[in-house]
Scaffold this active site. Structure first.
Site: not given
Ligand SMILES: *[C@@H]1O[C@H](CO)[C@@H](O)[C@H](O)[C@H]1NC(C)=O
Ligand SMILES: *[C@@H]1O[C@H](CO)[C@@H](O)[C@H](O)[C@H]1NC(C)=O
Ligand SMILES: *[C@@H]1O[C@H](CO)[C@@H](O)[C@H](O)[C@H]1NC(C)=O
Ligand SMILES: *[C@@H]1O[C@H](CO)[C@@H](O)[C@H](O)[C@H]1NC(C)=O
Ligand SMILES: *[C@@H]1O[C@H](CO)[C@@H](O)[C@H](O)[C@H]1NC(C)=O
Ligand SMILES: *[C@@H]1O[C@H](CO)[C@@H](O)[C@H](O)[C@H]1NC(C)=O
Length: 935
Positions: A477-479
């Protein structure tokens, strides 16, 4: 030991045929203890320490009051689960094994007083050969699992000399630090929508067994079925005319005799065989047996997501046989035939010719069809997974389908879903975008860590691959858009090193697990990214990420959008333009009825300390950092939004006032999400060719100010719908009409958007009113023809409010536009024509300044139809809200709607849970936003 001696003697007298002996360790014969704290209480398996401690009254309800702070001692302690002596074991098996499907997380395991192993991954399956210990055991053995404290152990890990570090702020941290060092549910250490219990225990739904085998016997511990079109490659749209390939692979321990084979039967749900035979290309290795076959596609009906066709499922049995066709083992899997692809291919010339902006695609295709993904983000539905029952999940998934959603993003950093939830996804037609459990941090990349991750990924990819609801795998997630961008800002000189570490984990380690096990599923290393720059299967790692290599005027990848400045909430130019929106949102308060269950009466006011302490929305890095919005943080954001856009409540009764404030924050939330859903959906017909909208977040895991559309209620097992879930249901209808307003120029456009797969046509009508419901003589077109192509949008009105209002002299605060469309069309995979209608409202000035009048709402219950009937008698009613008392969870067919004077709406309902024996009906009430203007 008497029992075993007798068994051994008896065995010598009987023919030597032994079945596998599989003993489930589930149940209640366990003791939970901590000797330092002098605690010992009855326990069960599966469970987590908090649940057992609560059951034996050592602690209060973890969900109540400030108990997520008060119960921190549980998280800092070690907890030992000890079984009763295990009888029914066979003395003379060739081997004895322990199998655990979920140990959360840091354990030391002993069997018959002997150390067996230590584990450190919540998401892995562990199995241990304990034959030697068992053979020496003098009594019925006792199994004991000591769970260490995750906050303590991760702190020790972080403190190790030479341990990896990251710049400040890269790890987004809520309560406990160091979550990136553990392979445990990351939000167990706190998140902005949840508590930090850091629970420990044997947590999974099919928790543990003792398995005894004789030679030649095998135990199937996990299995994979992969169904794909011949020639299909991951991430690429396959040729739909090809036959299906069925690849099956069983993970076993024990011994497989020479000449073994695999047979398969695929049958309909009523058990009529559709296809059967032997698998070919049998490959038996130490631990895995694999085979495959090609089946005729005409035998199978396709599986479709909800709203796009039927959810046809098949029962597949794979049997491992010896050379004389005796069954050694078999597994049953319910599966379906479909292809699902995350298409990130470059925009083609044909697409450019249709007016689609250059760049890359980023959308899903089911069975070769583009479709519009409508849905939301799913978080772990409870801080304690052992409480998550099939019944609770059925209620939740029903709400998803009733909300016109066809996809959920199973957000990482929670937990891989248990198989029964994928089964429900298969049944309800909900696509489950799945992620490896990493998020909002960068992670270690030492060999031990990577090996641990590889095992975890291998187990879960194989376990769930056969589910038709599995939509894709994403690394985390959201890397890329958040973590790597943050590193680039805070430590630019280290950026290259951190990117190469990122790729080591998310490309070099995880990608081969997905591509090596499955041809049917797409993979992307990060949710919210600009997609791939290159996909080339002749490279060892076929994906090269695009990162920031962007060309002006091109559109790539997905967007997420959070903007806590409420003044721009309805300014469309503040929304991102991309191919797909996988997160957007704003938090709101839960209802009074939910608050009453978890905080004392004295705390039922907006900024009470209990309410504030349940607000976890503060800047990344913790409470001690400062930025523009942190003066009152999450609470202030909700307050400012309410004041900016709506009349705010000012009731004399303080609890009623609290309730009205909670409700007003929900109206803002719903309004903001509707505006964005309409914006993203309209994009299906604009150059961005936008094909998905998944809002943040579907449901709550406790009662707190959060982004959820469905509240938490552990006791009733079903949560109340906030205003959001109703409004999203409305905005996710197949055909919608919606206004798009330019706040700067006054330009007002109205579009009709359809995600049906064939063109629709009909009419749209526009009527202007004042708040008393008088028709206003405004000369903009009163109606328009509507023709919308498949998955497309079309403009049906274009005007300018400044021109209209200046020329007519009407007061901005007393002008409303009602719009409605009626079209004929067909649902996908159906050939019946259907009428679709949708209505919407536009007001040029904020409702906070509107000249509302009392709509004179009347409510009655119709015994004949068992519907509620609501009528506005004296004015336009905005945001009509049907409310009902605590003790039940009821959902109405619609809620949060507007009514014209003398308009009546009949509203049906469903009872999701009820402890009032129907008494809730007496407590139903109706209000509109007008009620905020009176005391
Ligand atoms: C706590 O548990 C961990 C993991 O099981 C173990 O390594 C450690 O020795 C335990 N400590 C105590 C005091 O029991
Ligand atoms: C058999 O499986 C092993 C392990 O997956 C693999 O390395 C090997 O190439 C396979 N052999 C054949 C003939 O496919
Ligand atoms: C699936 O098929 C197997 C073997 O034919 C049968 O034993 C099992 O009951 C079936 N399951 C369902 C859900 O029909
Ligand atoms: C096992 O089954 C296969 C396929 O049905 C058949 O061809 C073969 O003769 C059987 N072998 C024995 C030993 O019965
Ligand atoms: C890193 O930051 C620089 C300077 O702000 C910017 O030009 C560059 O595009 C950024 N690179 C990435 C990959 O984000
Ligand atoms: C940027 O992308 C183009 C293709 O679009 C490619 O030729 C170029 O090598 C890329 N640059 C970098 C730094 O990756």
């Amino acid at each position: 030991m008497l029992v075993r001696r007798i068994a051994a003697i008896a065995a010598t007298l009987l023919p030597k045929v032994f079945a596998q002996n599989i003993i489930s360790l589930s149940g209640h014969d366990w003791i939970l203890s901590n000797s330092d704290l002098n605690i010992s209480c009855p326990a069960s398996l599966p469970s987590q320490a908090h649940l057992d401690l609560h059951a034996c009254q050592v602690i209060g309800s973890p969900y109540y009051g400030l108990n997520d702070f008060n119960l921190r001692f549980v998280a800092w302690a070690n907890w030992t689960y000890t079984s009763a002596p295990i009888s029914n074991l066979q003395a003379n098996s060739s081997s004895t094994w322990l199998v655990f499907n979920g140990l959360d997380t840091f354990t030391s395991i002993s069997f018959c007083g002997e150390h067996v192993a230590a584990t450190n991954n919540q998401f892995r399956q562990y199995y241990f050969d304990v034959s030697a210990i068992f053979d020496d055991c003098q009594d019925d053995p006792v199994l004991s699992v000591n769970f260490g404290s995750a906050p303590k152990i991760t702190q020790e890990t972080a403190d190790e000399p030479g341990q990896e570090t990251w710049p400040y702020g890269i790890e987004i941290m809520y309560e406990f630090p160091n979550r990136q060092f553990m392979r445990k549910e990351q939000n167990d250490f706190g998140w902005d929508w949840g508590p930090a219990f850091a629970p420990a225990g044997p947590w999974y739904v099919q928790p543990a067994w003792i398995v005894q085998l004789n030679n030649p016997e095998v135990y199937i511990r996990n299995s994979l079925v992969d169904i794909y079109r011949q020639g299909q490659l991951n991430n690429l749209p396959p040729d739909q005319s090809q036959p299906w390939v069925v690849n099956a692979s069983l993970d076993y321990f024990g011994a497989i005799p020479n000449g073994a084979s695999l047979r398969y039967i695929i049958s309909t749900p009523d058990n009529t065989a559709v296809s059967s035979g032997s698998l070919s290309n049998i490959n038996i290795t130490q631990g895995t047996v694999t085979g495959s076959t090609v089946v005729d596609s005409s035998l199978f009906e396709l599986w479709w997501p909800s709203g796009l066709g039927p959810q046809t499922l098949y029962n597949m049995t794979i049997t491992l046989e010896d050379s004389r066709n005796n069954t050694l083992a078999s597994v049953n899997k319910r599966t379906g035939f479909r292809t699902i692809v995350l298409n990130e291919n470059p925009i083609s010339q044909a697409q450019l010719d249709q007016g689609i902006a250059p760049g890359n695609n980023w959308h899903f295709e089911i069975n070769g069809h583009e479709f519009y993904a409508k849905g939301s983000n799913f978080i772990p539905p409870d801080p304690f997974w052992p409480t998550v029952t099939e019944e609770r999940m059925r209620t939740l998934f029903e709400a998803v389908v009733e909300g016109n959603q066809n996809m959920l993003r199973i957000w990482s950093s929670g937990a891989y879903l248990p198989s029964f939830i994928y089964d429900l996804g298969d049944e309800y037609g909900i696509l489950l975008w799945s992620e490896f459990e990493f998020g909002d941090a960068l992670y270690p990349v030492d060999e031990l860590f990577l090996d641990n991750v590889r095992e975890e990924a291998e187990y879960n990819v194989r376990r769930v691959n056969h589910h038709p609801s599995l939509a894709a795998w994403m690394g985390g997630n959201e890397l890329e858009n958040l973590e790597l961008a943050n590193v680039n800002n805070t430590a630019p000189e280290e950026y290259d090193r951190y990117v190469s570490e990122y790729e080591k984990l998310f490309l070099d380690t995880l990608l081969p697990v997905v591509f090596g096990n499955s041809r049917s599923i797409s993979y992307a290393p990060s949710s919210t990214s600009n997609g791939w720059l290159e996909l080339n299967f002749s490279n060892p790692i076929p994906i090269v990420e695009r990162y920031n290599n962007l060309t002006e005027g091109s559109v790539y990848g997905e967007t997420d959008h959070y903007n806590y400045d409420p003044t721009v909430a309805f300014n469309l130019s503040s929304y991102p333009i991309g191919r797909f929106s996988n997160e957007f949102g704003y938090h709101s308060m839960p209802s009074l009825q939910s608050w009453q269950q978890v905080i004392p009466e004295s705390q039922l006011y907006f900024n009470s300390s209990y309410v504030q302490l349940r607000n976890r929305h503060y800047p990344p890095g913790g409470l001690n950092t400062t930025n523009y919005y942190n003066s009152s943080l999450g609470m202030g954001e909700m307050t400012r939004a309410a004041i900016e856009w709506y009349p705010v409540p000012n009731k004399i009764d303080s609890v009623a006032n609290f309730s009205a404030w909670c409700h007003t924050t929900q109206i803002f939330q719903a309004d903001f999400y509707r505006s964005q859903i309409e914006f993203y959906r309209r994009g299906s017909g604009l150059p961005e060719r936008q094909l998905g909208s998944l809002y943040w977040q579907l449901e709550d895991q406790w009662t707190a100010p959060t982004w959820a559309g469905i509240e938490y209620d552990g006791e009733l097992g079903a949560g109340r719908w906030k205003v959001l879930h109703y409004i999203a249901k409305d905005a996710y209808q197949p055909v919608i009409i919606a206004p798009y307003y330019n706040v700067t120029t006054g330009d007002l456009e109205v579009y009709v958007t359809s995600d049906l797969w064939q063109a629709v046509s009909g009419t749209a009508s526009f009527s202007w009113y004042d708040w008393s419901g008088n028709r206003l003589n405004i000369s903009a077109a009163p109606s328009a023809q509507v023709n919308v192509g498949a998955i497309n949008s079309t403009r049906v009105l274009s005007t300018n409010t400044f021109d209209i209002l200046n020329s007519t002299g009407f007061n901005y605060s007393d002008v409303l536009l009602h719009m409605e469309t009626t079209v004929q069309g067909m649902m996908p995979n159906s050939n019946q024509s259907k009428t679709f209608t949708h209505e919407n409202w536009f007001h040029a000035s904020p409702l906070s300044t509107a000249a509302m009048v009392d709509p004179g709402l009347e409510l009655s219950y119709l015994n004949s139809t068992k519907n509620f009937s609501i009528t506005a008698t004296s004015g336009v009613a905005a945001w009509v809200w049907i409310d009902y008392p605590a003790g039940a969870v009821v959902t109405f067919d619609s809620n949060g709607f507007w009514l014209l004077p003398n308009q009546t709406r009949e509203v049906g309902y469903k009872v999701k849970a009820d402890s009032t024996e129907g008494g809730w009906i007496q407590g139903v009430s109706v209000e509109s936003l007008y009620n905020n203007t009176i005391a």
